[in-house]
Design a protein around this motif. Structure first.
Motif, PDB file in Angstrom:
ATOM      1  N   LEU A  57       0.832  -1.197   0.000  1.00 47.39           N
ATOM      2  CA  LEU A  57       0.000   0.000   0.000  1.00 47.39           C
ATOM      3  C   LEU A  57       0.865   1.245   0.000  1.00 47.39           C
ATOM      4  O   LEU A  57       1.748   1.409   0.834  1.00 47.39           O
ATOM      5  N   THR A  58       0.619   2.116  -0.932  1.00 44.37           N
ATOM      6  CA  THR A  58       1.297   3.402  -1.005  1.00 44.37           C
ATOM      7  C   THR A  58       0.237   4.495  -1.088  1.00 44.37           C
ATOM      8  O   THR A  58      -0.934   4.220  -1.347  1.00 44.37           O
ATOM      9  N   HIS A  59       0.700   5.720  -0.842  1.00 43.10           N
ATOM     10  CA  HIS A  59      -0.259   6.836  -0.888  1.00 43.10           C
ATOM     11  C   HIS A  59      -0.482   7.251  -2.337  1.00 43.10           C
ATOM     12  O   HIS A  59      -0.095   8.344  -2.777  1.00 43.10           O
ATOM     13  N   GLU A  60      -1.091   6.354  -3.072  1.00 41.60           N
ATOM     14  CA  GLU A  60      -1.471   6.601  -4.455  1.00 41.60           C
ATOM     15  C   GLU A  60      -2.952   6.294  -4.598  1.00 41.60           C
ATOM     16  O   GLU A  60      -3.427   5.255  -4.128  1.00 41.60           O
ATOM     17  N   ARG A  61      -3.666   7.184  -5.216  1.00 38.90           N
ATOM     18  CA  ARG A  61      -5.112   7.012  -5.310  1.00 38.90           C
ATOM     19  C   ARG A  61      -5.458   5.753  -6.110  1.00 38.90           C
ATOM     20  O   ARG A  61      -4.785   5.390  -7.068  1.00 38.90           O
ATOM     21  N   ASP A  62      -6.505   5.079  -5.668  1.00 35.02           N
ATOM     22  CA  ASP A  62      -6.977   3.905  -6.405  1.00 35.02           C
ATOM     23  C   ASP A  62      -8.365   4.122  -7.001  1.00 35.02           C
ATOM     24  O   ASP A  62      -8.855   3.297  -7.763  1.00 35.02           O
ATOM     25  N   SER A  63      -8.996   5.225  -6.634  1.00 35.43           N
ATOM     26  CA  SER A  63     -10.275   5.594  -7.255  1.00 35.43           C
ATOM     27  C   SER A  63     -10.481   7.087  -7.082  1.00 35.43           C
ATOM     28  O   SER A  63      -9.909   7.701  -6.175  1.00 35.43           O
ATOM     29  N   TRP A  64     -11.271   7.665  -7.949  1.00 37.04           N
ATOM     30  CA  TRP A  64     -11.496   9.110  -7.903  1.00 37.04           C
ATOM     31  C   TRP A  64     -12.779   9.454  -8.642  1.00 37.04           C
ATOM     32  O   TRP A  64     -13.339   8.634  -9.368  1.00 37.04           O
ATOM     33  N   SER A  65     -13.235  10.686  -8.443  1.00 37.48           N
ATOM     34  CA  SER A  65     -14.431  11.148  -9.145  1.00 37.48           C
ATOM     35  C   SER A  65     -14.392  12.656  -9.273  1.00 37.48           C
ATOM     36  O   SER A  65     -13.604  13.330  -8.591  1.00 37.48           O
ATOM     37  N   GLY A  66     -15.249  13.192 -10.125  1.00 33.79           N
ATOM     38  CA  GLY A  66     -15.421  14.622 -10.232  1.00 33.79           C
ATOM     39  C   GLY A  66     -16.430  15.075  -9.192  1.00 33.79           C
ATOM     40  O   GLY A  66     -16.455  14.562  -8.072  1.00 33.79           O
TER      41      GLY A  66
END
Length: 204
Positions: free
Chosen positions: A40-49
């Motif tokens: 686990l790293t601090h990288e987004r795995d999901s996003w939205s507007g």
């Protein structure tokens, strides 16, 4: 007996082959990680507007609303980072509260909303209470408990009275406002008269 000997040897060799194959397979499974744990790293795995999230109570009535212009989820902290959040609380029998900021974070499985950057909370006026206005660089909202608090400097305006201090906690269910270290309090004559008359609305 001599005629059976080749067959018995063949069966014995086949059994040894099966046992050896089973041992080799078991050894390989124990020695090699087929599916290593995900790093686990601090990288987004999901996003939205732009989005709107609504939480309802056991009766199906909406009690909290959270919206923003963008949202990202980070698996290492299991939190959501939000641009320009707007959190609205309308718990039964409690005044409506509206919190806004430049940035926000939804964490602790949705039990906490942290507003940062020009954080602003308003408890809207009702026939029984005046508008309560709170500003700080950081405000923490606990929607489940209808609480807002901060350990940062805050400015609280209630009616025509103003309070400046460091550390604040407001319970919207009991209407209790607590400031840890007040440094500047200005209570208007109107609010002082209301306090003397015994009104329960919180006074800064």
């Amino acid at each position: 007996m001599k005629e059976r000997m080749p067959g018995l040897v063949a069966i014995l060799l086949l059994g040894l082959l099966v046992l050896g194959t089973w041992w080799a397979s078991d050894y390989a499974l124990q020695s090699i990680q087929i599916d290593p744990p995900r790093r686990l790293t601090h990288e987004r795995d999901s996003w939205s507007g732009a989005f709107v999230m609504v939480r309802s109570d056991a009766r199906g009535q909406a009690v909290n609303r959270l919206e923003g212009t963008a949202m990202e989820h980070f698996p290492d902290t299991d939190s959501y980072e939000i641009d320009h959040p707007r959190a609205v609380g309308h718990q039964p029998d409690s005044p409506v509260t509206v919190g806004t900021a430049l940035h926000g974070e939804l964490d602790q499985k949705g039990e906490r909303i942290v507003l940062t950057g020009d954080a602003h909370l308003q408890r809207l006026a009702t026939p029984e209470s005046k508008l309560l206005d709170v500003r700080s660089e950081k405000l923490v909202i606990e929607p489940e408990h209808d609480l807002v608090h901060t350990d940062q400097p805050a400015v609280v305006i209630h009616g025509t009275s103003t309070l400046r201090g460091t550390g604040m906690r407001y319970d919207n269910r009991t209407r209790q406002l607590t400031v840890t270290a007040g440094s500047n309090v200005k209570i208007s004559g109107e609010d002082q008269a209301a306090r003397t008359s015994g009104q329960k609305d919180p006074q800064p």
